[in-house]
Design an enzyme around this catalytic site. Structure first.
Site, mmCIF file in Angstrom:
data_model
loop_
_atom_site.group_PDB
_atom_site.id
_atom_site.type_symbol
_atom_site.label_atom_id
_atom_site.label_comp_id
_atom_site.label_asym_id
_atom_site.label_seq_id
_atom_site.Cartn_x
_atom_site.Cartn_y
_atom_site.Cartn_z
ATOM 1 N N ARG A 35 -32.077 -10.667 -10.555
ATOM 2 C CA ARG A 35 -32.336 -12.120 -10.308
ATOM 3 C C ARG A 35 -33.350 -12.603 -11.122
ATOM 4 O O ARG A 35 -33.388 -13.842 -11.343
ATOM 5 C CB ARG A 35 -32.534 -12.194 -8.758
ATOM 6 C CG ARG A 35 -31.425 -12.137 -8.026
ATOM 7 C CD ARG A 35 -31.768 -12.223 -6.520
ATOM 8 N NE ARG A 35 -30.204 -11.991 -5.774
ATOM 9 C CZ ARG A 35 -30.158 -12.113 -4.427
ATOM 10 N NH1 ARG A 35 -31.408 -12.074 -3.717
ATOM 11 N NH2 ARG A 35 -29.155 -12.203 -3.854
ATOM 12 N N LYS A 197 -11.322 -6.655 5.800
ATOM 13 C CA LYS A 197 -10.655 -7.248 6.699
ATOM 14 C C LYS A 197 -9.988 -8.518 6.302
ATOM 15 O O LYS A 197 -10.546 -9.483 5.476
ATOM 16 C CB LYS A 197 -11.816 -7.746 7.599
ATOM 17 C CG LYS A 197 -12.198 -6.392 8.570
ATOM 18 C CD LYS A 197 -13.353 -7.031 9.643
ATOM 19 C CE LYS A 197 -13.484 -6.032 10.644
ATOM 20 N NZ LYS A 197 -14.479 -6.191 11.519
ATOM 21 N N GLY A 353 -19.028 -10.384 -2.555
ATOM 22 C CA GLY A 353 -18.817 -9.264 -1.931
ATOM 23 C C GLY A 353 -18.883 -7.950 -2.685
ATOM 24 O O GLY A 353 -19.387 -7.870 -4.031
ATOM 25 N N GLY A 376 -22.697 -14.782 -0.768
ATOM 26 C CA GLY A 376 -22.143 -15.901 0.079
ATOM 27 C C GLY A 376 -21.808 -17.069 -0.589
ATOM 28 O O GLY A 376 -20.875 -17.649 -0.177
HETATM 29 P P1 AMP Z 1 -15.320 -6.837 1.806
HETATM 30 O O1 AMP Z 1 -16.964 -6.875 1.963
HETATM 31 O O2 AMP Z 1 -14.687 -7.564 2.911
HETATM 32 O O3 AMP Z 1 -15.159 -7.224 0.310
HETATM 33 O O4 AMP Z 1 -14.955 -5.359 1.877
HETATM 34 C C1 AMP Z 1 -15.458 -4.464 1.112
HETATM 35 C C2 AMP Z 1 -15.403 -2.900 1.941
HETATM 36 O O5 AMP Z 1 -14.064 -2.621 2.258
HETATM 37 C C3 AMP Z 1 -15.946 -1.820 1.342
HETATM 38 O O6 AMP Z 1 -16.877 -1.114 1.948
HETATM 39 C C4 AMP Z 1 -14.927 -0.950 1.486
HETATM 40 O O7 AMP Z 1 -14.867 0.708 1.464
HETATM 41 C C5 AMP Z 1 -13.914 -1.298 2.143
HETATM 42 N N1 AMP Z 1 -12.353 -0.865 2.068
HETATM 43 C C6 AMP Z 1 -11.464 -1.203 1.139
HETATM 44 N N2 AMP Z 1 -10.509 -0.447 1.443
HETATM 45 C C7 AMP Z 1 -10.521 0.283 2.562
HETATM 46 C C8 AMP Z 1 -9.556 0.961 3.439
HETATM 47 N N3 AMP Z 1 -8.485 1.117 2.860
HETATM 48 N N4 AMP Z 1 -9.765 1.100 4.383
HETATM 49 C C9 AMP Z 1 -11.200 0.896 5.176
HETATM 50 N N5 AMP Z 1 -12.048 0.249 4.496
HETATM 51 C C10 AMP Z 1 -11.602 -0.076 3.168
#
Ligand code: AMP
Length: 396
Positions: A35, A197, A353, A376
């Site tokens: 940063r 999610k 993310g 964010g």
């Molecule tokens: P996000 O912060 O929503 O972008 O989510 C990222 C996280 O999703 C990472 O820590 C990954 O380990 C998790 N992830 C990706 N694919 C899968 C999966 N098939 N099952 C469970 N977690 C997952």
């Protein structure tokens, strides 16, 4: 959009909101300098024109004046990175900083104490903002990481710099690069949305359908779509209450002429562990007791083909549990495809993310067009929200 180039900083003091919210170890040493490096172009441009810089930032989430979170701890690191002396004043408003600014030699950098030592900062207090505003001639916002917060130093302060506010180099390039995907992306535009999610990505997906030709859905969130379509997903991650929403998204995408690509196959395992035995299953036919943790070989190939045909790419969210090497191959294959497409002339933005962590971890960060610096803030921009820190400068 006003940038540094709209001002002559010679003999002027630029009051710059930077994001020096860096991680510190137990001895208050900076462990990641990204940063500070990101703020360097803005600071150097002002100094090179014969101006001075008063830098303001927050650090962590202090309760009162927690000296462990004093910005004094980062002075020596900032000096090393900027290559100039950095003066420090142990307050943000009042006599001490006013005097330090009055005595500030030309071509100097002065860092103020942690803004969050004052609760007024996060409250967006106008008189606090007004006091800060006394410390400079021109206000520059270069703190993308906090642009989504309506704090005194990010949003309110611009009111006291009418016609004298602008974006720093970093913030300006974040805005330009998001617009290059969301407003005027060269077709075909493809978004790769992965991660855990559906619920955390839903607003982005809805917004992005107006900007893209292809939508690749991967990672854990894909299983909610697959289950909603009647597939067997074993013990894979799922949000049962989001199944209807998933079907609505597919319908909306089709109405808007967006081609959606869901995984074809997946790397499966019985335990959420790097050392567990793996197999490959078709995405709709995962056996009971098994879960999908990465994109399978056919999926990687299909997704890569779509990526290679694209002229504009957004990568938001990994397509597997990339933190475990056993399930990182799908995400690495996508990084590889994005890097190749970029080499062949596509514009690629990695933002929001864990995809940023993934491209860095697998050393693809210098093979894509732009890696966003704000988690964010980038997510909110992709969701189409107006960020207070950006709106304030645009309106000033
Ligand atoms: P996000 O912060 O929503 O972008 O989510 C990222 C996280 O999703 C990472 O820590 C990954 O380990 C998790 N992830 C990706 N694919 C899968 C999966 N098939 N099952 C469970 N977690 C997952």
């Amino acid at each position: 959009m006003k940038t540094l180039n709209d001002f002559d900083f010679n003999g002027k003091t630029a009051l710059i909101r930077v994001d020096f919210n860096v991680p510190l170890d137990d001895e208050q040493k900076v462990t990641d300098t990204t940063r500070i490096e990101a703020a360097k172009p803005t600071i150097m441009q002002v100094l090179n024109q014969g101006g001075s810089c008063v830098l303001m930032s927050h650090l962590g989430r202090p309760k009162n004046r927690d000296q462990k979170l004093s910005l004094e701890h980062i002075v020596s690191t900032a000096e090393q990175i900027l290559g100039v002396k950095v003066l420090f004043v142990s307050d943000c408003i009042g006599e001490k900083p006013l005097q330090a600014v009055a005595e500030l030699p030309k071509n100097s950098v002065l860092l103020l104490e942690n803004l969050r030592f004052y609760t007024e900062e996060e409250q967006g207090d106008t008189s606090f903002a007004q006091s800060l505003a006394e410390l400079g001639d021109i206000y520059v916002n270069d703190a993308f990481g906090t642009a989504h917060r309506a704090h005194a130093s990010t949003a309110i302060i611009a009111d006291y710099f009418k016609g004298k506010s602008c974006f720093g180099t970093l913030l300006a390039s974040e805005i330009t690069n998001v617009n290059r995907v969301m407003l005027n992306g060269e077709s075909p535009v493809t978004a790769i949305i992965g991660g855990a999610k559906v619920s955390s990505k839903i607003t982005i997906i809805e917004r992005i359908l107006d900007a893209v030709d292809h939508l690749i859905i991967g990672g854990g969130m894909a299983f909610t779509f697959i289950k909603a379509q009647g597939g067997s997903i074993g013990t894979s991650l799922v949000e049962d209450d989001k199944q209807e929403l998933a079907l609505n998204i597919l319908e909306l995408a089709s109405a808007k002429g967006v081609e959606v690509h869901l995984p074809i196959d997946t790397v499966i395992t019985q335990e959420f562990s790097n050392d567990s035995e793996t197999d490959v299953a078709m995405i709709h036919e995962i056996p009971d007791g098994w879960m999908g943790l990465d994109a399978g070989p056919e999926t990687r190939q299909k997704f890569s083909e779509v990526i290679h045909q694209s002229k504009t790419l957004l990568f938001n969210g990994p397509v597997g549990v990339f933190e475990m090497p056993t399930f990182a191959e799908g995400t690495i294959a996508l990084c590889e495809a994005i890097a190749l497409a970029t080499k062949n002339g596509a514009f690629s933005l990695v933002g929001g993310g864990d995809s940023v962590a993934a491209v860095k971890q697998f050393n693809y960060d210098d093979q894509v067009s732009y890696v966003s610096t704000g988690g964010g803030a980038m997510l909110e921009m992709l969701e189409g929200k107006t960020l207070p820190g950006i709106a304030a400068v645009l309106n000033a």
